[in-house]
Design a protein around this motif. Structure first.
Motif, mmCIF file in Angstrom:
data_model
loop_
_atom_site.group_PDB
_atom_site.id
_atom_site.type_symbol
_atom_site.label_atom_id
_atom_site.label_comp_id
_atom_site.label_asym_id
_atom_site.label_seq_id
_atom_site.Cartn_x
_atom_site.Cartn_y
_atom_site.Cartn_z
ATOM 1 N N UNK A 90 40.222 63.340 34.852
ATOM 2 C CA UNK A 90 40.072 64.791 34.767
ATOM 3 C C UNK A 90 40.704 65.411 36.008
ATOM 4 N N UNK A 91 41.324 66.567 35.826
ATOM 5 C CA UNK A 91 41.946 67.261 36.946
ATOM 6 C C UNK A 91 41.447 68.700 37.014
ATOM 7 N N UNK A 92 41.085 69.103 38.219
ATOM 8 C CA UNK A 92 40.657 70.484 38.460
ATOM 9 C C UNK A 92 41.722 71.239 39.258
ATOM 10 N N UNK A 93 42.966 70.762 39.200
ATOM 11 C CA UNK A 93 44.043 71.323 40.011
ATOM 12 C C UNK A 93 44.199 72.832 39.793
ATOM 13 N N UNK A 94 43.995 73.292 38.569
ATOM 14 C CA UNK A 94 44.192 74.715 38.295
ATOM 15 C C UNK A 94 43.086 75.593 38.892
ATOM 16 N N UNK A 95 41.981 74.973 39.314
ATOM 17 C CA UNK A 95 40.910 75.740 39.958
ATOM 18 C C UNK A 95 41.390 76.275 41.303
ATOM 19 N N UNK A 96 42.370 75.586 41.890
ATOM 20 C CA UNK A 96 42.843 75.919 43.235
ATOM 21 C C UNK A 96 44.090 76.796 43.216
#
Length: 189
Positions: A71-77
């Motif tokens: 899972x990636x939360x990269x777009x949260x940043x």
């Protein structure tokens, strides 16, 4: 490392998402498929979205024992709304040794020309398209396109949310640990 990026709001993540991600990991040359949780999709209203960190947690639960999926939360940043091309450029800078491909359904592929910097996206990155009935794909010159059939379930996050609202069970539509988390937190009620 070859990474496939499977973007979505995953509101909530369901068995259909997981089957597609796993199938693509198994039937392409990708080393991993990253499920990129989008905090806000520019083409969808955000009013019906569960909190992004709760959606992220549900995806983590769903794939916790699968080494092919991450899972990636990269777009949260990143600035919102998130655009795929901006995410790709950011990831390429952060992981210069990785090669990224974008995974999408043929329905989304038909909308691709409307996306921000679509020509750059289509010319710089491989696009892996899983076929959806009624959405044929026409080859586009200059696009590194991989088409494949994946097992599709006729379920959606909308169906799951509506099932919860009507007080019925979502057993088998989502992994058991995801269902338990949704029920214990009264999500989508």
């Amino acid at each position: 490392m070859k990474i496939g990026l499977y973007f979505g709001s995953f509101n909530p993540v369901h068995t259909g998402h997981l089957i597609i991600a796993s199938h693509i990991a198994n039937h392409t040359d990708l080393d991993q498929v990253w499920l990129v949780v989008s905090p806000q999709n520019p083409l969808k209203p955000s009013a019906v979205l569960l909190n992004e960190y709760d959606r992220l947690h549900l995806v983590r639960l769903a794939i916790e024992n699968d080494p092919q999926l991450k899972v990636s939360e990269i777009e949260f940043k990143l600035p919102r709304p998130s655009y795929t091309i901006d995410t790709l450029i950011h990831l390429q800078e952060k992981y210069p040794k990785h090669t990224f491909s974008v995974i999408m359904g043929s329905d989304s592929y038909q909308n691709l020309p409307r996306w921000k910097n679509a020509s750059l996206l289509m010319n710089q990155y491989r696009i892996i398209v899983y076929m959806r009935p009624g959405f044929p794909v026409e080859e586009t010159e200059g696009v590194n396109l991989v088409q494949l059939n994946a097992p599709l379930l006729d379920i959606s996050s909308t169906i799951i949310r509506n099932t919860i609202k009507s007080g019925k069970t979502i057993r088998y539509l989502v992994p058991d640990n995801v269902r338990a988390e949704i029920e214990s937190n009264h999500y989508y009620k």
